[in-house]
Scaffold this motif. Sequence first.
Motif, PDB file in Angstrom:
ATOM      1  N   ILE A   1      -5.455  -1.591  -7.571  1.00 54.19           N
ATOM      2  CA  ILE A   1      -5.691  -0.167  -7.373  1.00 54.19           C
ATOM      3  C   ILE A   1      -4.373   0.536  -7.030  1.00 54.19           C
ATOM      4  O   ILE A   1      -3.559   0.023  -6.254  1.00 54.19           O
ATOM      5  CB  ILE A   1      -6.720   0.050  -6.243  1.00 54.19           C
ATOM      6  N   GLY A   2      -4.160   1.726  -7.624  1.00 58.82           N
ATOM      7  CA  GLY A   2      -2.908   2.447  -7.438  1.00 58.82           C
ATOM      8  C   GLY A   2      -2.973   3.614  -6.486  1.00 58.82           C
ATOM      9  O   GLY A   2      -1.947   4.058  -5.978  1.00 58.82           O
ATOM     10  N   ASN A   3      -4.180   4.135  -6.237  1.00 58.48           N
ATOM     11  CA  ASN A   3      -4.302   5.230  -5.270  1.00 58.48           C
ATOM     12  C   ASN A   3      -5.677   5.170  -4.626  1.00 58.48           C
ATOM     13  O   ASN A   3      -6.586   4.518  -5.132  1.00 58.48           O
ATOM     14  CB  ASN A   3      -4.063   6.595  -5.931  1.00 58.48           C
ATOM     15  N   THR A   4      -5.816   5.817  -3.502  1.00 60.08           N
ATOM     16  CA  THR A   4      -7.058   5.741  -2.738  1.00 60.08           C
ATOM     17  C   THR A   4      -8.240   6.200  -3.585  1.00 60.08           C
ATOM     18  O   THR A   4      -8.200   7.265  -4.220  1.00 60.08           O
ATOM     19  CB  THR A   4      -6.952   6.602  -1.461  1.00 60.08           C
TER      20      THR A   4
ATOM     21  N   PHE B   1       2.594   2.017  -3.516  1.00 61.44           N
ATOM     22  CA  PHE B   1       1.714   2.598  -4.527  1.00 61.44           C
ATOM     23  C   PHE B   1       1.258   4.001  -4.132  1.00 61.44           C
ATOM     24  O   PHE B   1       1.175   4.901  -4.974  1.00 61.44           O
ATOM     25  CB  PHE B   1       0.511   1.693  -4.774  1.00 61.44           C
ATOM     26  N   ALA B   2       0.981   4.218  -2.851  1.00 59.38           N
ATOM     27  CA  ALA B   2       0.452   5.506  -2.403  1.00 59.38           C
ATOM     28  C   ALA B   2       1.487   6.624  -2.509  1.00 59.38           C
ATOM     29  O   ALA B   2       1.117   7.787  -2.708  1.00 59.38           O
ATOM     30  CB  ALA B   2      -0.039   5.395  -0.963  1.00 59.38           C
TER      31      ALA B   2
ATOM     32  N   PRO C   1      -4.670   1.769  -2.070  1.00 55.66           N
ATOM     33  CA  PRO C   1      -3.606   1.347  -2.974  1.00 55.66           C
ATOM     34  C   PRO C   1      -3.183  -0.101  -2.678  1.00 55.66           C
ATOM     35  O   PRO C   1      -2.965  -0.474  -1.528  1.00 55.66           O
ATOM     36  CB  PRO C   1      -2.474   2.329  -2.661  1.00 55.66           C
TER      37      PRO C   1
ATOM     38  N   ALA D   1      -3.158   0.655 -10.884  1.00 56.10           N
ATOM     39  CA  ALA D   1      -1.703   0.442 -10.860  1.00 56.10           C
ATOM     40  C   ALA D   1      -1.292  -0.593 -11.896  1.00 56.10           C
ATOM     41  O   ALA D   1      -0.176  -0.535 -12.422  1.00 56.10           O
ATOM     42  CB  ALA D   1      -1.268  -0.017  -9.475  1.00 56.10           C
TER      43      ALA D   1
ATOM     44  N   CYS E   1      -6.965   5.337 -11.563  1.00 52.46           N
ATOM     45  CA  CYS E   1      -6.767   4.710 -10.254  1.00 52.46           C
ATOM     46  C   CYS E   1      -6.089   3.347 -10.351  1.00 52.46           C
ATOM     47  O   CYS E   1      -5.891   2.678  -9.326  1.00 52.46           O
ATOM     48  CB  CYS E   1      -8.120   4.536  -9.554  1.00 52.46           C
TER      49      CYS E   1
ATOM     50  N   GLU F   1       0.820  -1.212   0.000  1.00 51.86           N
ATOM     51  CA  GLU F   1       0.000   0.000   0.000  1.00 51.86           C
ATOM     52  C   GLU F   1       0.851   1.258   0.000  1.00 51.86           C
ATOM     53  O   GLU F   1       0.604   2.203  -0.763  1.00 51.86           O
ATOM     54  CB  GLU F   1      -0.924  -0.012   1.224  1.00 51.86           C
TER      55      GLU F   1
END
Length: 284
Positions: free
Chosen positions: A134-137, A38-39, A238, A151, A149, A35
């Motif tokens: 998923i790459g971001n919240t 990616f974040a 993420p 990844a 969003c 997490e």
Amino acid sequence: MRLIRFGEPGREEPGVLLPDGRRVDASGEFNDYDEGFFALGGLESLAEWVKDGCPGGVEVPPEVRLGPPINRPSKIVCVGKNYLDHAKEFGEGIPTEPILFMKATTCWAGPNDDVVRPHGSEKLDYEVELAVVIGNTASYVDEIAALDCIAGYSVFCDYSERAFQKEMGGQWMKGKSADTFGPMGPCLVTPDEVADPHGLRLWCKVNTEIRQNGWTGDMMFRVPFLISYISRFMTLLPGDVIATGTPSGVAMGMEIPRYLVPGDAVECGIEGLGELKQRVVALA
């Protein structure tokens, strides 16, 4: 770019798979693909490192085990009956909105790890799926912005114990969450290498026999819509995984079901993303 993780279960290190087939250790620069990675812009930093020639990275021998390409996510959100032919073989009607369920993250496994049939299992089934990481919240994401969003994409097999899922009451999760029931890999492929996530062939073989053979374009609810829809009901973090559904051909849908038994070999693949290969074993 193609992200891999390698090493013993629970002790995997991050790496990359280069276009020439070499696997390079990235652990000198990056802690893990999780997490925080990616974040905090890890993908961009990793891309720069690769562009610079992977300085300090050493080649990973081909015999070293591959783990799942990202660290265990906070959640695995699955979409049921998202291909029309599968919805028909599954029965119980055609969904008008996405059917969502969860898999316990303890089912997380590598692309070539054994699948362990749990005690009491008699109806072990397979489902090849396109996984979206998923790459971001993401919370209340607009469908137009949903692709931003992502990844990356990977191959996922949603193993299921149909008796636990269908015959024991309650929700599907109990038939979806046994240890080893969530293999993913062999790599995470970033969106720049996937021209269209809805234009990919996906298949599953059991003992070399093709059981599933479909196209991601046959999804009734497509990837941007799914991200937007799911983000209405929960915050996607993420590294979270969305398993987008499976085409027809599962064992449960056969006139005489042929469920998996110990000794069976399962191969799941998606065009351009790679293959999973599992052997079914009994729980000791």
